[in-house]
Design a protein around this motif. Sequence first.
Motif, PDB file in Angstrom:
ATOM      1  N   THR A  24      -9.810   1.132   6.886  1.00 52.02           N
ATOM      2  CA  THR A  24      -8.384   1.410   7.124  1.00 52.02           C
ATOM      3  C   THR A  24      -7.826   2.302   6.012  1.00 52.02           C
ATOM      4  OG1 THR A  24      -8.033  -0.841   6.294  1.00 52.02           O
ATOM      5  CG2 THR A  24      -7.696  -0.478   8.641  1.00 52.02           C
ATOM      6  N   GLY A  25      -8.376   2.159   4.789  1.00 49.71           N
ATOM      7  CA  GLY A  25      -7.941   3.041   3.693  1.00 49.71           C
ATOM      8  C   GLY A  25      -8.208   4.505   4.053  1.00 49.71           C
ATOM      9  N   LEU A  44      -5.910   5.687   6.883  1.00 48.31           N
ATOM     10  CA  LEU A  44      -4.538   5.929   6.401  1.00 48.31           C
ATOM     11  C   LEU A  44      -4.469   7.200   5.548  1.00 48.31           C
ATOM     12  CD1 LEU A  44      -3.700   2.220   5.481  1.00 48.31           C
ATOM     13  CD2 LEU A  44      -2.655   3.531   7.337  1.00 48.31           C
ATOM     14  N   ARG A  45      -5.493   7.413   4.699  1.00 51.35           N
ATOM     15  CA  ARG A  45      -5.507   8.640   3.881  1.00 51.35           C
ATOM     16  C   ARG A  45      -5.576   9.882   4.765  1.00 51.35           C
ATOM     17  NH1 ARG A  45      -7.873   5.183   0.194  1.00 51.35           N
ATOM     18  NH2 ARG A  45      -9.894   5.204   1.190  1.00 51.35           N
ATOM     19  N   MET A  63       1.262   3.731  -0.331  1.00 54.08           N
ATOM     20  CA  MET A  63      -0.134   3.893  -0.730  1.00 54.08           C
ATOM     21  C   MET A  63      -0.250   4.318  -2.179  1.00 54.08           C
ATOM     22  SD  MET A  63      -2.473   4.723   2.480  1.00 54.08           S
ATOM     23  CE  MET A  63      -3.863   5.039   1.518  1.00 54.08           C
ATOM     24  N   LYS A  84       0.848  -0.504  -2.812  1.00 58.17           N
ATOM     25  CA  LYS A  84       1.359  -1.581  -1.939  1.00 58.17           C
ATOM     26  C   LYS A  84       0.663  -1.504  -0.585  1.00 58.17           C
ATOM     27  CE  LYS A  84       6.004  -1.347  -3.877  1.00 58.17           C
ATOM     28  NZ  LYS A  84       7.270  -0.626  -3.617  1.00 58.17           N
ATOM     29  N   VAL A 106       0.318  -1.114   3.384  1.00 57.51           N
ATOM     30  CA  VAL A 106       0.996  -0.452   4.496  1.00 57.51           C
ATOM     31  C   VAL A 106       1.311  -1.570   5.506  1.00 57.51           C
ATOM     32  CG1 VAL A 106       0.564   1.171   6.390  1.00 57.51           C
ATOM     33  CG2 VAL A 106      -0.201   1.708   4.057  1.00 57.51           C
ATOM     34  N   VAL A 127      -0.961  -0.459  10.523  1.00 62.15           N
ATOM     35  CA  VAL A 127      -2.421  -0.605  10.400  1.00 62.15           C
ATOM     36  C   VAL A 127      -3.014  -1.140  11.707  1.00 62.15           C
ATOM     37  CG1 VAL A 127      -4.289  -1.634   9.060  1.00 62.15           C
ATOM     38  CG2 VAL A 127      -2.187  -1.007   7.923  1.00 62.15           C
ATOM     39  N   GLY A 154     -12.092  -3.105   4.405  1.00 58.72           N
ATOM     40  CA  GLY A 154     -10.680  -3.056   4.006  1.00 58.72           C
ATOM     41  C   GLY A 154      -9.733  -3.574   5.073  1.00 58.72           C
ATOM     42  N   TYR A 155     -10.259  -4.163   6.093  1.00 60.11           N
ATOM     43  CA  TYR A 155      -9.488  -4.789   7.160  1.00 60.11           C
ATOM     44  C   TYR A 155     -10.271  -6.006   7.651  1.00 60.11           C
ATOM     45  CZ  TYR A 155      -6.530  -5.414  11.236  1.00 60.11           C
ATOM     46  OH  TYR A 155      -5.652  -5.934  12.154  1.00 60.11           O
ATOM     47  N   ARG A 180      -6.733  -7.617   5.836  1.00 54.97           N
ATOM     48  CA  ARG A 180      -6.321  -7.880   4.463  1.00 54.97           C
ATOM     49  C   ARG A 180      -5.209  -8.915   4.404  1.00 54.97           C
ATOM     50  NH1 ARG A 180      -7.823  -2.342   2.348  1.00 54.97           N
ATOM     51  NH2 ARG A 180      -7.267  -2.228   0.172  1.00 54.97           N
ATOM     52  N   GLN A 183      -3.250  -9.765  10.008  1.00 55.14           N
ATOM     53  CA  GLN A 183      -4.259  -8.799  10.446  1.00 55.14           C
ATOM     54  C   GLN A 183      -5.499  -9.527  10.968  1.00 55.14           C
ATOM     55  OE1 GLN A 183      -5.072  -5.929   7.342  1.00 55.14           O
ATOM     56  NE2 GLN A 183      -2.984  -5.137   7.352  1.00 55.14           N
ATOM     57  N   ARG A 223      -8.973   9.873  -6.536  1.00 50.97           N
ATOM     58  CA  ARG A 223      -7.998   9.257  -5.630  1.00 50.97           C
ATOM     59  C   ARG A 223      -6.680   9.060  -6.346  1.00 50.97           C
ATOM     60  NH1 ARG A 223     -10.334   4.304  -2.206  1.00 50.97           N
ATOM     61  NH2 ARG A 223      -8.233   3.594  -2.667  1.00 50.97           N
ATOM     62  N   ARG A 237      -2.698  -3.218  -7.040  1.00 52.92           N
ATOM     63  CA  ARG A 237      -3.527  -3.441  -5.849  1.00 52.92           C
ATOM     64  C   ARG A 237      -4.301  -4.739  -5.966  1.00 52.92           C
ATOM     65  NH1 ARG A 237      -6.678   1.850  -5.870  1.00 52.92           N
ATOM     66  NH2 ARG A 237      -7.987   0.947  -4.271  1.00 52.92           N
TER      67      ARG A 237
HETATM   68  P1  AMP Z   1      -8.663   1.079   0.270  1.00 52.18           P
HETATM   69  O1  AMP Z   1      -9.229   2.440   0.483  1.00 52.18           O
HETATM   70  O2  AMP Z   1      -9.238   0.066   1.214  1.00 52.18           O
HETATM   71  O3  AMP Z   1      -8.767   0.632  -1.170  1.00 52.18           O
HETATM   72  O4  AMP Z   1      -7.101   1.153   0.617  1.00 52.18           O
HETATM   73  C1  AMP Z   1      -6.233   2.011  -0.095  1.00 52.18           C
HETATM   74  C2  AMP Z   1      -4.788   1.681   0.227  1.00 52.18           C
HETATM   75  O5  AMP Z   1      -4.565   1.825   1.637  1.00 52.18           O
HETATM   76  C3  AMP Z   1      -4.353   0.252  -0.091  1.00 52.18           C
HETATM   77  O6  AMP Z   1      -3.972   0.086  -1.443  1.00 52.18           O
HETATM   78  C4  AMP Z   1      -3.176   0.091   0.880  1.00 52.18           C
HETATM   79  O7  AMP Z   1      -2.040   0.784   0.395  1.00 52.18           O
HETATM   80  C5  AMP Z   1      -3.664   0.832   2.122  1.00 52.18           C
HETATM   81  N1  AMP Z   1      -4.435  -0.044   3.047  1.00 52.18           N
HETATM   82  C6  AMP Z   1      -5.760   0.064   3.376  1.00 52.18           C
HETATM   83  N2  AMP Z   1      -6.124  -0.868   4.260  1.00 52.18           N
HETATM   84  C7  AMP Z   1      -5.030  -1.607   4.492  1.00 52.18           C
HETATM   85  C8  AMP Z   1      -4.763  -2.755   5.308  1.00 52.18           C
HETATM   86  N3  AMP Z   1      -5.731  -3.324   6.045  1.00 52.18           N
HETATM   87  N4  AMP Z   1      -3.488  -3.237   5.307  1.00 52.18           N
HETATM   88  C9  AMP Z   1      -2.511  -2.681   4.578  1.00 52.18           C
HETATM   89  N5  AMP Z   1      -2.687  -1.609   3.772  1.00 52.18           N
HETATM   90  C10 AMP Z   1      -3.928  -1.067   3.726  1.00 52.18           C
END
Ligand code: AMP
Length: 187
Positions: free
Chosen positions: A31-32, A35-36, A53, A57, A59, A64, A85-86, A88, A92, A133, A144
């Motif tokens: 999911t990270g 979202l990116r 992000m 914090k 999202v 998501v 990453g899901y 979280r 969810q 990043r 985080r």
């Molecule tokens: P990650 O790449 O998994 O470390 O995620 C980076 C950032 O994306 C996190 O710090 C959150 O801001 C957002 N994010 C990723 N996955 C989620 C999720 N499942 N729920 C909420 N925010 C998420």
Amino acid sequence: MNIILFGPPGAGKGTQAKYLVKKLKGYQVSTGDILREEIKKDTDIGKKIINNMNEGKFVSDEIVNSLLKNYVFDPNKKGKLIFDGYPRSLRQAKNLDLLLNDSNQKIDHIFFLNVNKETIVKRIKKRKVLEKRSDDNIDTILKRFNTYIETTKPVLDHYSKNSNFHEIDGTLEIDEITRKIEAFLNV
Ligand code: AMP
């Protein structure tokens, strides 16, 4: 096989997910990364989530969950999903249960990569140099990690009773973690 990789930021979920994708011919659902990508493409969602992000914090679950749906219902990816990453949050996790149920799927294994704060800080500082990043700075890392601690317990409670829940020491070397995962998967 559908697999969840669970653990704090910097636990090595992405590294193991990429390995499992190759080994099992699966699909990584990070999911990270998803979202990116929204931010990179400057979509409406991207505009909404960029501040959260960058500040480390979460999202919102609504955003998501809506993005995730396409992956779970994709017939090509069915039974080959590697979640990184899901989920979280408990919300969810419950959403994922519903989506999997509606698409006649289940989770086969959940791997909890458990890592302490000191190791995380060290690893993410290293990753900052390698991947550049924007959310990999020390304040954001700690935020985080704290967000993770606050929301983790209910998710762990949700899964830890299951026989397919496996806790692995995430401070081990990458190869050792991989070997432990493979032993559970019988591959
Ligand atoms: P990650 O790449 O998994 O470390 O995620 C980076 C950032 O994306 C996190 O710090 C959150 O801001 C957002 N994010 C990723 N996955 C989620 C999720 N499942 N729920 C909420 N925010 C998420």
